[in-house]
Design a protein around this motif. Structure first.
Motif, PDB file in Angstrom:
ATOM      1  N   THR A   1     -10.355  76.422 -55.901  1.00  0.00           N
ATOM      2  CA  THR A   1     -10.149  76.775 -54.591  1.00  0.00           C
ATOM      3  C   THR A   1     -10.268  78.172 -54.620  1.00  0.00           C
ATOM      4  O   THR A   1     -10.189  78.790 -55.606  1.00  0.00           O
ATOM      5  CB  THR A   1      -8.508  76.531 -54.371  1.00  0.00           C
ATOM      6  OG1 THR A   1      -8.281  75.197 -54.459  1.00  0.00           O
ATOM      7  CG2 THR A   1      -8.000  76.946 -53.099  1.00  0.00           C
ATOM      8  N   GLU A   2     -10.893  78.533 -53.491  1.00  0.00           N
ATOM      9  CA  GLU A   2     -11.259  80.129 -53.156  1.00  0.00           C
ATOM     10  C   GLU A   2     -10.331  80.411 -52.044  1.00  0.00           C
ATOM     11  O   GLU A   2     -10.374  79.865 -50.952  1.00  0.00           O
ATOM     12  CB  GLU A   2     -12.794  79.898 -52.905  1.00  0.00           C
ATOM     13  CG  GLU A   2     -13.157  81.696 -52.366  1.00  0.00           C
ATOM     14  CD  GLU A   2     -13.159  82.568 -53.520  1.00  0.00           C
ATOM     15  OE1 GLU A   2     -13.100  83.843 -53.203  1.00  0.00           O
ATOM     16  OE2 GLU A   2     -13.107  82.078 -54.684  1.00  0.00           O
ATOM     17  N   TYR A   3      -9.505  81.758 -52.186  1.00  0.00           N
ATOM     18  CA  TYR A   3      -8.907  82.487 -51.039  1.00  0.00           C
ATOM     19  C   TYR A   3     -10.058  83.615 -50.693  1.00  0.00           C
ATOM     20  O   TYR A   3     -10.068  84.489 -51.476  1.00  0.00           O
ATOM     21  CB  TYR A   3      -7.588  82.755 -51.543  1.00  0.00           C
ATOM     22  CG  TYR A   3      -6.628  82.034 -51.580  1.00  0.00           C
ATOM     23  CD1 TYR A   3      -5.736  81.679 -50.977  1.00  0.00           C
ATOM     24  CD2 TYR A   3      -6.592  81.140 -52.989  1.00  0.00           C
ATOM     25  CE1 TYR A   3      -4.712  80.604 -50.991  1.00  0.00           C
ATOM     26  CE2 TYR A   3      -5.712  80.238 -53.334  1.00  0.00           C
ATOM     27  CZ  TYR A   3      -4.577  79.771 -52.243  1.00  0.00           C
ATOM     28  OH  TYR A   3      -3.746  78.827 -52.591  1.00  0.00           O
ATOM     29  N   HIS A   4     -10.478  83.184 -49.717  1.00  0.00           N
ATOM     30  CA  HIS A   4     -11.443  84.271 -49.150  1.00  0.00           C
ATOM     31  C   HIS A   4     -11.373  85.178 -47.879  1.00  0.00           C
ATOM     32  O   HIS A   4     -10.990  84.322 -46.906  1.00  0.00           O
ATOM     33  CB  HIS A   4     -12.827  83.702 -48.946  1.00  0.00           C
ATOM     34  CG  HIS A   4     -14.122  84.269 -48.703  1.00  0.00           C
ATOM     35  ND1 HIS A   4     -14.549  85.217 -47.733  1.00  0.00           N
ATOM     36  CD2 HIS A   4     -14.926  84.903 -49.901  1.00  0.00           C
ATOM     37  CE1 HIS A   4     -15.485  85.658 -47.787  1.00  0.00           C
ATOM     38  NE2 HIS A   4     -15.904  85.573 -49.208  1.00  0.00           N
TER      39      HIS A   4
ATOM     40  N   TYR B   1      -7.641  85.322 -43.607  1.00  0.00           N
ATOM     41  CA  TYR B   1      -8.416  84.865 -44.851  1.00  0.00           C
ATOM     42  C   TYR B   1      -8.672  83.308 -44.707  1.00  0.00           C
ATOM     43  O   TYR B   1      -7.960  82.741 -43.754  1.00  0.00           O
ATOM     44  CB  TYR B   1      -7.665  84.969 -46.134  1.00  0.00           C
ATOM     45  CG  TYR B   1      -6.273  84.487 -46.207  1.00  0.00           C
ATOM     46  CD1 TYR B   1      -6.064  83.426 -47.204  1.00  0.00           C
ATOM     47  CD2 TYR B   1      -5.187  85.027 -45.728  1.00  0.00           C
ATOM     48  CE1 TYR B   1      -4.770  82.887 -47.304  1.00  0.00           C
ATOM     49  CE2 TYR B   1      -3.715  84.809 -45.802  1.00  0.00           C
ATOM     50  CZ  TYR B   1      -3.501  83.680 -46.668  1.00  0.00           C
ATOM     51  OH  TYR B   1      -2.269  82.982 -46.877  1.00  0.00           O
TER      52      TYR B   1
ATOM     53  N   HIS C   1      -8.913  74.372 -45.829  1.00  0.00           N
ATOM     54  CA  HIS C   1      -7.470  74.062 -45.695  1.00  0.00           C
ATOM     55  C   HIS C   1      -7.005  74.881 -44.206  1.00  0.00           C
ATOM     56  O   HIS C   1      -7.792  75.770 -43.593  1.00  0.00           O
ATOM     57  CB  HIS C   1      -6.499  75.257 -46.732  1.00  0.00           C
ATOM     58  CG  HIS C   1      -6.673  74.352 -48.168  1.00  0.00           C
ATOM     59  ND1 HIS C   1      -6.246  73.402 -48.605  1.00  0.00           N
ATOM     60  CD2 HIS C   1      -7.799  74.589 -49.151  1.00  0.00           C
ATOM     61  CE1 HIS C   1      -6.627  73.024 -49.930  1.00  0.00           C
ATOM     62  NE2 HIS C   1      -7.542  73.654 -49.815  1.00  0.00           N
TER      63      HIS C   1
ATOM     64  N   VAL D   1      -8.935  79.329 -46.771  1.00  0.00           N
ATOM     65  CA  VAL D   1      -9.053  78.822 -48.224  1.00  0.00           C
ATOM     66  C   VAL D   1      -9.625  77.483 -48.112  1.00  0.00           C
ATOM     67  O   VAL D   1      -9.738  76.943 -47.459  1.00  0.00           O
ATOM     68  CB  VAL D   1      -7.432  78.324 -48.405  1.00  0.00           C
ATOM     69  CG1 VAL D   1      -7.386  77.951 -49.650  1.00  0.00           C
ATOM     70  CG2 VAL D   1      -6.398  79.577 -48.298  1.00  0.00           C
TER      71      VAL D   1
END
Length: 172
Positions: free
Chosen positions: A88-91, A75, A59, A77
């Motif tokens: 979905t991962e928010y990293h 971060y 994203h 996404v």
């Protein structure tokens, strides 16, 4: 290890999660510091071997960058889709010590995108067991750091006659 797969179910009725959860990842597990992990390349190879039509998306923010910024740091996404299921991962953008970077480079952001990709594939079942307890381990380190900081502050107050919270610095 590819498994015969038809949209939503394998011939024996297994879901994509069940298929990926059964994959033996032990030949792909690497160690970095205290953490075991599967590289993003291995995770992607296994994903596409089992689900050739799977896809992933990195994203972007309004400016088109592949990262987001908040007052707490940066971060990324990442989303992975298998059939109609998207995870979905928010990293957080972190360094090698797993601490947030306040001024990351594009290399740091790219590494976080790849780590986020591997974790998002794990949400679909592949190597998910590697992350069981990781969150608790991180909280444990944070608790240890907070306890150490409190102990150091208490020791410093003892040396300087610091306040006990009643405003006059004397003992209750």
């Amino acid at each position: 290890m590819a498994v015969k797969y038809e949209k939503g179910k394998e011939a024996n009725g297994s879901s994509s999660f069940e298929i990926l959860k059964k994959v033996d990842i032990s030949p792909h597990v690497e160690k970095k510091g205290n953490y075991d992990y599967v590289s993003w390349a291995s995770a992607l190879d296994i994903l596409y071997s089992n689900f050739p039509k799977a896809s992933y998306e990195v994203h972007t923010c309004q400016e088109g960058h592949p990262f987001f910024k908040s007052e707490l740091g940066y971060y990324v996404v990442v989303s992975v889709t298998i059939d109609d299921k998207t995870e979905t991962e928010y990293h957080a953008v972190t360094g090698n010590n797993n601490k947030a970077l306040l001024k990351p480079t594009m290399v740091d952001i790219n590494a976080s995108i790849k780590r986020g990709l591997a974790k998002t594939i794990a949400q679909h079942g592949l190597g998910l067991d590697l992350w069981i307890g990781e969150d608790l381990q991180q909280y444990g380190k944070r608790d240890e750091e907070a306890t150490t900081e409190l102990d150091e502050a208490s020791q410093e107050e003892g040396k300087t006659g610091g306040s006990n919270g009643n405003g006059n610095g004397s003992k209750p």
